[in-house]
Design an enzyme around this catalytic site. Structure first.
Site, PDB file in Angstrom:
ATOM      1  N   LYS A 125       0.864  -1.192   0.000  1.00 26.28           N
ATOM      2  CA  LYS A 125       0.000   0.000   0.000  1.00 26.28           C
ATOM      3  C   LYS A 125       0.889   1.227   0.000  1.00 26.28           C
ATOM      4  CE  LYS A 125      -4.397   1.065   0.216  1.00 26.28           C
ATOM      5  NZ  LYS A 125      -5.564   0.291  -0.259  1.00 26.28           N
ATOM      6  N   ASP A 165      -7.080   4.433  -4.355  1.00 32.27           N
ATOM      7  CA  ASP A 165      -7.728   4.286  -3.044  1.00 32.27           C
ATOM      8  C   ASP A 165      -8.327   5.676  -2.776  1.00 32.27           C
ATOM      9  OD1 ASP A 165      -7.786   2.233  -0.603  1.00 32.27           O
ATOM     10  OD2 ASP A 165      -7.472   4.195   0.273  1.00 32.27           O
TER      11      ASP A 165
HETATM   12  P1  NDP Z   1     -12.922   7.981  -2.593  1.00 29.50           P
HETATM   13  O1  NDP Z   1     -11.840   8.971  -2.405  1.00 29.50           O
HETATM   14  O2  NDP Z   1     -13.475   7.762  -3.950  1.00 29.50           O
HETATM   15  O3  NDP Z   1     -14.130   8.303  -1.618  1.00 29.50           O
HETATM   16  C1  NDP Z   1     -13.951   8.377  -0.238  1.00 29.50           C
HETATM   17  C2  NDP Z   1     -15.266   8.824   0.379  1.00 29.50           C
HETATM   18  O4  NDP Z   1     -15.176   8.692   1.792  1.00 29.50           O
HETATM   19  C3  NDP Z   1     -15.585  10.276   0.102  1.00 29.50           C
HETATM   20  O5  NDP Z   1     -16.966  10.439   0.065  1.00 29.50           O
HETATM   21  C4  NDP Z   1     -14.964  10.981   1.292  1.00 29.50           C
HETATM   22  O6  NDP Z   1     -15.540  12.228   1.578  1.00 29.50           O
HETATM   23  C5  NDP Z   1     -15.233   9.989   2.402  1.00 29.50           C
HETATM   24  N1  NDP Z   1     -14.147  10.097   3.394  1.00 29.50           N
HETATM   25  C6  NDP Z   1     -12.838   9.936   3.181  1.00 29.50           C
HETATM   26  N2  NDP Z   1     -12.145  10.161   4.304  1.00 29.50           N
HETATM   27  C7  NDP Z   1     -13.017  10.463   5.217  1.00 29.50           C
HETATM   28  C8  NDP Z   1     -12.900  10.806   6.571  1.00 29.50           C
HETATM   29  N3  NDP Z   1     -11.721  10.857   7.202  1.00 29.50           N
HETATM   30  N4  NDP Z   1     -14.047  11.032   7.248  1.00 29.50           N
HETATM   31  C9  NDP Z   1     -15.244  10.970   6.616  1.00 29.50           C
HETATM   32  N5  NDP Z   1     -15.404  10.665   5.321  1.00 29.50           N
HETATM   33  C10 NDP Z   1     -14.314  10.423   4.640  1.00 29.50           C
HETATM   34  O7  NDP Z   1     -12.341   6.606  -1.995  1.00 29.50           O
HETATM   35  P2  NDP Z   1     -12.857   5.122  -2.225  1.00 29.50           P
HETATM   36  O8  NDP Z   1     -14.325   5.090  -2.399  1.00 29.50           O
HETATM   37  O9  NDP Z   1     -11.998   4.515  -3.252  1.00 29.50           O
HETATM   38  O10 NDP Z   1     -12.460   4.455  -0.829  1.00 29.50           O
HETATM   39  C11 NDP Z   1     -13.376   4.351   0.268  1.00 29.50           C
HETATM   40  C12 NDP Z   1     -12.936   3.242   1.193  1.00 29.50           C
HETATM   41  O11 NDP Z   1     -12.912   1.994   0.478  1.00 29.50           O
HETATM   42  C13 NDP Z   1     -11.519   3.387   1.772  1.00 29.50           C
HETATM   43  O12 NDP Z   1     -11.496   2.811   3.062  1.00 29.50           O
HETATM   44  C14 NDP Z   1     -10.674   2.522   0.829  1.00 29.50           C
HETATM   45  O13 NDP Z   1      -9.487   2.091   1.455  1.00 29.50           O
HETATM   46  C15 NDP Z   1     -11.635   1.383   0.579  1.00 29.50           C
HETATM   47  N6  NDP Z   1     -11.395   0.583  -0.619  1.00 29.50           N
HETATM   48  C16 NDP Z   1     -11.273   1.155  -1.852  1.00 29.50           C
HETATM   49  C17 NDP Z   1     -11.098   0.365  -2.968  1.00 29.50           C
HETATM   50  C18 NDP Z   1     -11.021   0.927  -4.339  1.00 29.50           C
HETATM   51  O14 NDP Z   1     -10.903   0.143  -5.283  1.00 29.50           O
HETATM   52  N7  NDP Z   1     -11.121   2.232  -4.536  1.00 29.50           N
HETATM   53  C19 NDP Z   1     -10.985  -1.086  -2.857  1.00 29.50           C
HETATM   54  C20 NDP Z   1     -11.198  -1.600  -1.524  1.00 29.50           C
HETATM   55  C21 NDP Z   1     -11.373  -0.773  -0.471  1.00 29.50           C
HETATM   56  P3  NDP Z   1     -14.801  13.573   1.120  1.00 29.50           P
HETATM   57  O15 NDP Z   1     -15.031  13.663  -0.356  1.00 29.50           O
HETATM   58  O16 NDP Z   1     -15.477  14.646   1.891  1.00 29.50           O
HETATM   59  O17 NDP Z   1     -13.369  13.412   1.483  1.00 29.50           O
HETATM   60  O1  2IT Z   2      -8.003  -1.447  -0.621  1.00 27.03           O
HETATM   61  C1  2IT Z   2      -7.957  -1.931  -1.761  1.00 27.03           C
HETATM   62  O2  2IT Z   2      -8.097  -3.148  -1.960  1.00 27.03           O
HETATM   63  C2  2IT Z   2      -7.749  -1.020  -2.896  1.00 27.03           C
HETATM   64  N1  2IT Z   2      -7.662   0.183  -2.688  1.00 27.03           N
HETATM   65  C3  2IT Z   2      -7.601  -1.566  -4.282  1.00 27.03           C
HETATM   66  C4  2IT Z   2      -6.205  -2.043  -4.532  1.00 27.03           C
HETATM   67  C5  2IT Z   2      -5.902  -2.454  -5.950  1.00 27.03           C
HETATM   68  O3  2IT Z   2      -4.725  -2.783  -6.170  1.00 27.03           O
HETATM   69  O4  2IT Z   2      -6.772  -2.466  -6.820  1.00 27.03           O
END
Ligand code: NDP
Ligand code: 2IT
Length: 443
Positions: A125, A165
């Site tokens: 990561k 992420d």
């Molecule tokens: P994005 O940046 O697309 O979206 C994040 C969302 O969460 C936004 O709405 C953001 O609001 C909110 N957010 C972020 N930080 C905070 C905080 N500290 N407090 C409150 N709200 C918060 O990220 P993702 O959707 O990609 O990721 C969301 C979660 O999913 C994370 O935990 C990530 O690690 C996990 N994840 C992501 C994957 C991926 O493929 N993208 C895969 C597996 C897991 P704001 O816009 O106001 O910051």
């Molecule tokens: O938390 C996760 O699994 C991700 N942000 C996606 C990682 C990836 O390599 O697609």
């Protein structure tokens, strides 16, 4: 003191300034205690101590110039945690809260998540304490180019393959890929989540959210429930939350909440997902403006959306967003199932309470593995220089998620821990990684 207790204590002392990392390790170690006690090989090969220490941690300065001509400095990170099952694989997070503890917790979780997919990927990561919010496209490009100018030294299609992420989506991946290609003078799939125009996979954008729903549907089905007609509460409004909501709606559920870091919306009639996509993906606006278009919906400042009654809760924003009080509210309101779209969104005490009340609980390392799984499919497509159709990728994703659910359910059952999918996920992931470590010798 048992081997496991000794290792957990040691890890806590050695990493005392890394609370998120300790939390992630504690969950895994408590769950696999039973496996380690049952087979002396894990202690003999000192697997725990070797697992909690990353292969390497890279930390670097990222200097870039903002639109006012000022020189800005951020901290960049890449933690290459474990590569026994394949090249290091895991996302990059750009958020002001990023530090070594957060990157290590995410990298550690990623090892077991990636193992559960059954695909050849190790765990890693990275990220930076850079805040993309409010930055111009030129500033984002400048930052990404500088970040990659250092990171490229440590990655490659057979070494380490980053992706997105929090704060890293299409746009950032494009700039990162462009700079990698320019410096290496090589067109190679060393980053996933790319645009379809240059080697991305169809369904990667949707994969984490869709995968979350495929696994949730299977968990409900095997416990005599269904998604159709259920009320679903989702937090977050980013990549994971949007496509979780889209699939839940397609499956016949009603999604009533979404949130961002300033507030949350409640739409009793069911959220209009196309409007959300327009607000978040095209306009890059705050969620609060949804109310302008849907006057009957409510917008609330703050974080407390888990007081809303729902059948299914899907935390999809960030770590530790669902605490003990939220869990109590969900239980009192009759929640049936919780599946974690975000990484480690539920605190340890909340998780324990939910389990003790018999709530169906799908932990992140199983439930959100769809994103990285399709990333691995993107790597396969890049290797064979072909691309698969949406239908093909989606079918593979669904098979992988159902297979993950069966693995975690069977692993829990094997140790008499029926329906404890947290234990099941940790055990199934751990056994694969630990057995591969033993086979590969002391390295
Ligand atoms: P994005 O940046 O697309 O979206 C994040 C969302 O969460 C936004 O709405 C953001 O609001 C909110 N957010 C972020 N930080 C905070 C905080 N500290 N407090 C409150 N709200 C918060 O990220 P993702 O959707 O990609 O990721 C969301 C979660 O999913 C994370 O935990 C990530 O690690 C996990 N994840 C992501 C994957 C991926 O493929 N993208 C895969 C597996 C897991 P704001 O816009 O106001 O910051
Ligand atoms: O938390 C996760 O699994 C991700 N942000 C996606 C990682 C990836 O390599 O697609």
């Amino acid at each position: 003191m048992s081997y496991i207790e000794e290792q957990l204590n040691k890890c806590r002392i050695q990493n005392s300034n890394e609370p998120e990392f300790i939390q992630a390790v504690t969950e895994v170690i408590e769950a696999i205690n039973i496996v380690v006690k049952n087979d002396e090989k894990y202690e003999k090969f000192n697997i725990i101590e070797r697992l909690v220490e990353p292969d390497r941690q890279i930390k670097f300065r990222v200097s870039w110039v903002d639109d006012n001509g000022n020189i800005q400095v951020n901290r960049g990170y890449r933690v290459q945690f474990n590569n026994v099952l394949g090249p290091y694989k895991g996302g990059l997070r750009f958020h002001p809260s990023v530090n070594m503890s957060i990157i290590k917790f995410l990298g550690f979780e990623q090892i077991f998540k990636n193992a559960l997919t059954g695909l050849p990927i190790g765990g890693g990561k990275g990220g930076a304490d850079f805040d993309p919010k409010g930055k111009s496209d030129r500033e984002i490009m400048s930052f990404c180019q500088s970040f990659m100018t250092e990171l490229y030294k440590y990655i490659g299609p057979n070494i380490d393959v980053p992706a997105g992420d929090i704060g890293v989506g299409d746009r950032e991946i494009g700039y990162l890929f462009g700079q990698y290609k320019r410096i290496k003078n090589a067109y190679e799939g060393t980053i996933t989540g790319k645009n379809i125009l240059f080697g991305g996979s169809l369904i990667r954008k949707e994969a984490t959210g869709y995968g979350l729903l495929y696994l949730t549907e299977e968990m409900l089905r095997q416990n005599n429930h269904e998604i159709m007609g259920k009320v679903v509460s989702i937090s977050g409004a980013g990549n994971v939350a949007i496509y979780a909501a889209e699939k839940a709606i397609q499956m016949g559920a009603k999604v009533v909440t979404l949130s961002d870091s300033t507030g949350w919306i409640y739409d009793e009639n069911g959220i209009d997902i196309n409007m959300i996509k327009d607000i978040k993906e095209i306009k890059r606006e705050r969620l609060s403006i949804y109310k302008k278009y849907r006057p009957n919906s409510k917008y609330n400042e703050g974080k407390f959306l888990w007081g809303i009654p729902c059948d299914i809760a899907l935390p999809c924003a960030t770590q530790n967003e669902l605490d003990l009080k939220s869990a109590e509210n969900l239980i009192n309101n009759g929640v049936v199932a919780i599946a974690e779209g975000a990484n480690m969104p539920t605190t340890l005490d909340a998780t324990k309470l939910l389990l003790s009340k018999g709530i169906l609980f799908a932990p992140a390392k199983a439930a959100n593995a769809g994103g990285v799984a399709v990333s691995a499919l993107e790597m396969s497509q890049n290797s064979i220089r072909m691309s698969w159709t949406s239908e093909e990728v989606d079918r593979k994703l669904k098979d992988i998620m159902i297979n993950i659910f069966n693995q975690i359910s069977n692993s829990a059952n094997r140790y008499g821990l029926h329906k404890n999918y947290i234990a099941g996920a940790n055990i199934a992931g751990f056994e694969k990684v630990a057995d591969a470590m033993i086979s590969q010798g002391i390295i």
